[in-house]
Design an enzyme around this catalytic site. Sequence first.
Site, PDB file in Angstrom:
ATOM      1  NE  ARG A 278      10.977 -11.096   8.276  1.00 33.86           N
ATOM      2  CZ  ARG A 278      11.977 -10.214   8.280  1.00 33.86           C
ATOM      3  NH1 ARG A 278      11.821  -9.043   7.697  1.00 33.86           N
ATOM      4  NH2 ARG A 278      13.113 -10.521   8.875  1.00 33.86           N
TER       5      ARG A 278
ATOM      6  CG  ASP B  91      -1.298  -1.876 -11.590  1.00 29.39           C
ATOM      7  OD1 ASP B  91      -0.797  -2.810 -12.233  1.00 29.39           O
ATOM      8  OD2 ASP B  91      -2.485  -1.880 -11.182  1.00 29.39           O
TER       9      ASP B  91
ATOM     10  NE  ARG C  57      15.021  -7.870 -28.843  1.00 31.18           N
ATOM     11  CZ  ARG C  57      14.517  -6.812 -29.489  1.00 31.18           C
ATOM     12  NH1 ARG C  57      14.125  -6.915 -30.750  1.00 31.18           N
ATOM     13  NH2 ARG C  57      14.377  -5.658 -28.878  1.00 31.18           N
TER      14      ARG C  57
ATOM     15  NE  ARG D  49      -6.543  -1.850 -11.505  1.00 32.55           N
ATOM     16  CZ  ARG D  49      -7.423  -2.842 -11.414  1.00 32.55           C
ATOM     17  NH1 ARG D  49      -8.540  -2.805 -12.072  1.00 32.55           N
ATOM     18  NH2 ARG D  49      -7.197  -3.878 -10.632  1.00 32.55           N
TER      19      ARG D  49
ATOM     20  N   GLY E 273      15.254  -3.427 -23.896  1.00 26.84           N
ATOM     21  CA  GLY E 273      15.717  -2.964 -25.212  1.00 26.84           C
ATOM     22  C   GLY E 273      14.659  -3.126 -26.290  1.00 26.84           C
TER      23      GLY E 273
ATOM     24  CE  LYS F  21      16.947  -1.775 -33.357  1.00 25.45           C
ATOM     25  NZ  LYS F  21      16.789  -1.614 -31.940  1.00 25.45           N
TER      26      LYS F  21
ATOM     27  CG  HIS G 260      -3.150 -13.268 -13.521  1.00 31.53           C
ATOM     28  ND1 HIS G 260      -3.991 -13.202 -14.598  1.00 31.53           N
ATOM     29  CD2 HIS G 260      -3.694 -12.481 -12.558  1.00 31.53           C
ATOM     30  CE1 HIS G 260      -5.023 -12.415 -14.300  1.00 31.53           C
ATOM     31  NE2 HIS G 260      -4.865 -11.968 -13.077  1.00 31.53           N
ATOM     32  CG  LEU G 261       3.994 -14.765 -16.616  1.00 31.94           C
ATOM     33  CD1 LEU G 261       5.257 -13.969 -16.399  1.00 31.94           C
ATOM     34  CD2 LEU G 261       4.194 -15.794 -17.704  1.00 31.94           C
TER      35      LEU G 261
HETATM   36  O1  F6P Z   1      -3.786  -3.949 -10.077  1.00 33.88           O
HETATM   37  C1  F6P Z   1      -2.980  -5.061 -10.326  1.00 33.88           C
HETATM   38  C2  F6P Z   1      -3.445  -5.797 -11.558  1.00 33.88           C
HETATM   39  O2  F6P Z   1      -2.562  -6.871 -11.781  1.00 33.88           O
HETATM   40  C3  F6P Z   1      -3.578  -4.938 -12.821  1.00 33.88           C
HETATM   41  O3  F6P Z   1      -2.351  -4.688 -13.439  1.00 33.88           O
HETATM   42  C4  F6P Z   1      -4.519  -5.773 -13.637  1.00 33.88           C
HETATM   43  O4  F6P Z   1      -5.250  -4.971 -14.539  1.00 33.88           O
HETATM   44  C5  F6P Z   1      -5.449  -6.370 -12.605  1.00 33.88           C
HETATM   45  O5  F6P Z   1      -4.748  -6.324 -11.369  1.00 33.88           O
HETATM   46  C6  F6P Z   1      -5.884  -7.785 -12.880  1.00 33.88           C
HETATM   47  O6  F6P Z   1      -6.745  -8.172 -11.867  1.00 33.88           O
HETATM   48  P1  F6P Z   1      -7.299  -9.644 -11.654  1.00 33.88           P
HETATM   49  O7  F6P Z   1      -6.180 -10.488 -11.102  1.00 33.88           O
HETATM   50  O8  F6P Z   1      -8.399  -9.478 -10.665  1.00 33.88           O
HETATM   51  O9  F6P Z   1      -7.725 -10.130 -12.986  1.00 33.88           O
END
Ligand code: F6P
Length: 325
Positions: free
Chosen positions: A24, A131, A158, A175, A189, A217, A255-256
């Site tokens: 944007r 990253d 937690r 990565r 924490g 803990k 991936h979340l």
């Molecule tokens: O570079 C971003 C990243 O999310 C890294 O942290 C991770 O290792 C990689 O991409 C995962 O890639 P992909 O979504 O292609 O599996």
Amino acid sequence: MGRIKNIGVLTSGGDAPGMNAAIRAVTRAGIAAGYGVYGIYRGYEGLINGEIKELHTEDVSGIIGRGGTILRTARSEEFRTEEGRAKAYENMKKSGIDALIVIGGNGSLSGARLFAEEHDVPCIGLPGTIDNDLNGTDLTIGYDTTLNTIMECVDKIRDTANSHERIFFVEVMGRDAGFLAQNSAIAAGAEAAIIPEDSTGADQLETFIGRGIRKSKKSCIVIVSESPKCGAMYYAEKVKKEHPEFDVRVSILGHLQRGGSPVAGDRILASVLGVGAVKALQDGLRNVMMGIHNSSIVHVPFNAAIKSDKPVSAASIEALQILST
Ligand code: F6P
């Protein structure tokens, strides 16, 4: 290369929250500066295949708060080859695009560097990666949102860890860099972070376990940077074997971590750097990544930006060590 008339913008590599805010900013600042702005779809793939469309102000309305990237993204194998980059250059010329703004991480900016070296194209990079592993900038677009996402997940873990008096190994992305693991551990924490840049995290875990978690803990959370060999599973198995008295669980966030609406910090960073990228082109700069350092905008040559040795701050490593005791 004569006067720039049209600029192309693309997102490449792993998506990051805030990429839309960057698109944007580039679109609106580009139009305000009198350029035609062209969106290139699916990263460098779209440049090779000619998936290009002019962007108007209204095309980028209502996207500042949306995660992902409206331009889509890809990790292009073909662009890694000289032939692929030559095809991309031909397409750029055919479409009348004379400068490129690349929003992406390490791999994407390495691609931009090669492209600009081989062809007479002014390229400006925007650091778009969760990253935070690009040199010369204190922060990358998407990093803060992902830190917040991880922190919220660990807060939830937690609750259940306390109830069951368990040790959790939580694996996060990054990565080869430990910024996400180290700083989410501080924010949530956690008791330890195991990151590639520092070996004391594993010792810290040993000390903690040696003391016996239940004495001090109710639970123990260790954030582990992703790694093909020694990720969360590796440490969990090790502790299970060496300390069968502990109840151990693993949670791999996956991936979340890359999704969701960008936090204010990422929206602002993307907007300021996006406007800065257009200004950089107007000022005749090329082959630099836009960054933020000590609250000022900086221009980092691609060569320096992609060097993979950005340090995790010693202060944050020490803070976690002291606070987790
Ligand atoms: O570079 C971003 C990243 O999310 C890294 O942290 C991770 O290792 C990689 O991409 C995962 O890639 P992909 O979504 O292609 O599996």
